[in-house]
Design a protein around this motif. Structure first.
Motif, short mmCIF file in Angstrom:
data_model
loop_
_atom_site.label_atom_id
_atom_site.label_comp_id
_atom_site.label_asym_id
_atom_site.label_seq_id
_atom_site.Cartn_x
_atom_site.Cartn_y
_atom_site.Cartn_z
N ILE A 169 0.86 -1.18 0.00
CA ILE A 169 0.00 0.00 0.00
C ILE A 169 0.90 1.23 0.00
N PRO A 170 0.72 2.13 -0.97
CA PRO A 170 1.74 3.16 -1.21
C PRO A 170 1.77 4.27 -0.17
N ASP A 171 2.85 5.01 -0.21
CA ASP A 171 2.95 6.22 0.62
C ASP A 171 2.03 7.30 0.07
N ILE A 172 1.98 7.41 -1.25
CA ILE A 172 1.12 8.40 -1.90
C ILE A 172 0.42 7.75 -3.09
N ALA A 173 -0.89 7.95 -3.19
CA ALA A 173 -1.65 7.57 -4.38
C ALA A 173 -2.22 8.85 -4.98
N ILE A 174 -1.93 9.08 -6.26
CA ILE A 174 -2.40 10.28 -6.95
C ILE A 174 -3.39 9.85 -8.03
N LEU A 175 -4.64 10.28 -7.91
CA LEU A 175 -5.67 9.91 -8.87
C LEU A 175 -6.11 11.17 -9.62
N ASP A 176 -5.59 11.33 -10.81
CA ASP A 176 -5.87 12.50 -11.64
C ASP A 176 -6.67 12.04 -12.86
N PRO A 177 -7.96 12.38 -12.95
CA PRO A 177 -8.77 11.88 -14.07
C PRO A 177 -8.29 12.37 -15.43
N ASN A 178 -7.50 13.45 -15.46
CA ASN A 178 -6.94 13.90 -16.74
C ASN A 178 -6.13 12.79 -17.42
N LEU A 179 -5.51 11.93 -16.61
CA LEU A 179 -4.64 10.88 -17.16
C LEU A 179 -5.44 9.77 -17.83
N THR A 180 -6.76 9.76 -17.65
CA THR A 180 -7.58 8.69 -18.24
C THR A 180 -8.32 9.14 -19.49
N ILE A 181 -8.22 10.41 -19.86
CA ILE A 181 -9.02 10.95 -20.96
C ILE A 181 -8.76 10.21 -22.28
N SER A 182 -7.51 9.86 -22.54
CA SER A 182 -7.17 9.23 -23.82
C SER A 182 -7.40 7.72 -23.83
N LEU A 183 -7.92 7.18 -22.73
CA LEU A 183 -8.13 5.73 -22.63
C LEU A 183 -9.24 5.30 -23.59
N PRO A 184 -8.99 4.32 -24.47
CA PRO A 184 -10.04 3.87 -25.41
C PRO A 184 -11.23 3.27 -24.67
N PRO A 185 -12.43 3.34 -25.26
CA PRO A 185 -13.63 2.79 -24.61
C PRO A 185 -13.47 1.32 -24.21
N GLU A 186 -12.78 0.54 -25.04
CA GLU A 186 -12.63 -0.89 -24.74
C GLU A 186 -11.86 -1.09 -23.43
N ILE A 187 -10.75 -0.38 -23.27
CA ILE A 187 -9.95 -0.54 -22.05
C ILE A 187 -10.69 0.06 -20.86
N THR A 188 -11.38 1.17 -21.09
CA THR A 188 -12.20 1.76 -20.03
C THR A 188 -13.20 0.74 -19.50
N ALA A 189 -13.85 0.02 -20.42
CA ALA A 189 -14.85 -0.98 -20.01
C ALA A 189 -14.20 -2.14 -19.28
N HIS A 190 -13.10 -2.67 -19.81
CA HIS A 190 -12.44 -3.82 -19.19
C HIS A 190 -12.02 -3.49 -17.76
N THR A 191 -11.39 -2.33 -17.58
CA THR A 191 -10.88 -1.99 -16.25
C THR A 191 -12.02 -1.67 -15.28
N SER A 192 -13.08 -1.05 -15.78
CA SER A 192 -14.20 -0.71 -14.90
C SER A 192 -14.98 -1.94 -14.47
N ILE A 193 -15.11 -2.93 -15.35
CA ILE A 193 -15.76 -4.18 -14.96
C ILE A 193 -14.93 -4.89 -13.89
N ASP A 194 -13.62 -4.81 -14.01
CA ASP A 194 -12.74 -5.36 -12.97
C ASP A 194 -13.03 -4.67 -11.64
N ALA A 195 -13.11 -3.33 -11.67
CA ALA A 195 -13.38 -2.58 -10.44
C ALA A 195 -14.75 -2.93 -9.86
N PHE A 196 -15.74 -3.07 -10.73
CA PHE A 196 -17.08 -3.46 -10.26
C PHE A 196 -17.02 -4.83 -9.59
N THR A 197 -16.27 -5.75 -10.19
CA THR A 197 -16.14 -7.10 -9.63
C THR A 197 -15.48 -7.05 -8.26
#
Length: 373
Positions: A169-197
């Motif tokens: 578990i890290p010392d610092i976690a930085i979650l900046d949504p700007n870094l996800t803007i270029s993520l293709p819909p397919e990868i967005t879906a795959h990773t979000s289904i993982d998070a939902f699971t």
């Protein structure tokens, strides 16, 4: 015994906001080793921003390593030969789950250079870290939750192996949504289904508790409410940020409770075929939930709390996401020669199977593999 208690362990600091990458300007340290994804992070201009922020904090970047595949014991050892003499006091992982998992594993070996990675297969066997360096994790997807979790998955002897340690578990976690803007819909879906699971399996885990339940429900609800909007409108930064919150919350929950049969089966089959972890979760989620529902009323309870009403509507939501992002719906075309008995036995041995709400059996897992073939 200690690690079977419902312990609450967070990153020492979490920063969540559009533009929060600027937090790097205020790090204390001298040298950083950067582990990031492929060319997309550089093309987006964010690698240059990261370098400028670290320069402003007077931290020298001693090396940048790009990761394009899931970590293996061999790939981790190769990176270690480059890192071990660089005297970094920050390990910074910027990318998806595979990149952040790689950063965690590198961190463990950097601090314990005389111990092979395979010695860490037993849960919580990684020795204490932070003798040489600190860990900063920055996700570029909303999915794995690795930035707040105590696990990293690595292939050892051709087998996907979760390494569990609260030291990850890290010392610092930085979650900046700007870094996800270029993520293709397919990868967005795959990773979000993982998070939902992560959310639903944490809620139904044998180690669930009131706090993790609240994280699971809140996180999964954010994912359900925002994923389709992000797929349709990838530049919607507000929805992107809510997805990151959802992923972070379910990541925290599963880090405290572990997951269940969906992850155990995905880990086992991923050792044999080339399908993403999120896509495998999408394939196995509904069949495994129906298997577990015979003994766990918590599944319907969870689905109702996130606003979907019942298993049928959840199945419709998963199917709609799969259709709109062209997910693979059956694994058979990718693994016709696979021995389902061996995969089923490996699933039972996976650490995630221990907290499944219903005891898994070889026959039960085989039936799920056969119906999704």
């Amino acid at each position: 015994m200690l690690n079977m208690l419902p312990r609450i362990i967070y990153p020492r600091e979490m920063v969540i906001k559009k533009g929060s990458l600027i937090r790097l300007k205020f790090l204390d340290g001298k040298k950083a080793f950067i582990i990031c994804g492929g060319q997309s992070f550089e093309k987006s201009g964010y690698l240059e921003k990261l370098e400028k922020h670290l320069a402003a904090s007077k931290i020298e970047i001693v090396a940048v390593k790009r990761i394009i595949k899931d970590p293996t014991e061999d790939s981790i050892n190769t990176i270690m030969t480059q890192l071990k003499d660089l005297n970094a006091d920050w390990i910074i992982g910027v990318g998806g789950g595979a990149v952040m998992d790689t950063a965690k594993l590198i961190y463990a070996l950097y601090e314990n250079q005389n111990i092979p990675l395979s010695d860490f297969k037993a849960p919580h066997s990684v020795p204490e870290l932070r003798k040489k360096a600190k860990l900063c994790l920055i996700p570029t997807t909303a999915g794995s939750g690795s930035e707040v979790s105590n696990s990293a998955v690595v292939t050892i002897n051709n087998k996907k192996t979760p390494i569990i340690s609260n030291h990850f578990i890290p010392d610092i976690a930085i979650l900046d949504p700007n870094l996800t803007i270029s993520l293709p819909p397919e990868i967005t879906a795959h990773t979000s289904i993982d998070a939902f699971t992560h959310g639903i399996e944490s809620y139904c885990s044998s180690l669930n508790n009131a706090l993790t339940n609240s994280y699971s429900v809140a996180g999964a609800k954010l994912i359900v409410e925002n994923l389709e909007e992000v797929i349709a409108s990838p530049s919607n930064i507000i929805a992107r940020e809510k997805l990151m919150y959802g992923s972070m919350l379910t990541g925290l929950a599963q880090s405290m409770t572990s997951v269940g049969g969906v992850h155990a089966l995905s880990h086992s089959l991923a050792s044999e075929i080339e399908l993403s972890h999120g896509n495998l979760n999408a394939i196995f989620l509904i069949p495994m939930l129906k298997f577990n529902m015979q003994e766990s009323p918590r599944i319907e309870e969870f689905i109702q709390q996130i606003g979907l009403g019942g298993i049928e509507r959840l199945e419709e939501w998963i199917s709609r996401i799969s259709e709109n992002t062209k997910m693979v719906k059956k694994w058979g075309a990718y693994g016709k020669e696979i021995n389902v008995n061996e995969v089923s036995e490996a699933t039972l041995e996976d650490i995630s199977a221990r907290t499944n709400p219903r005891k898994l059996t070889v026959e039960g897992v085989k039936s799920i593999l056969e119906m999704t073939f």
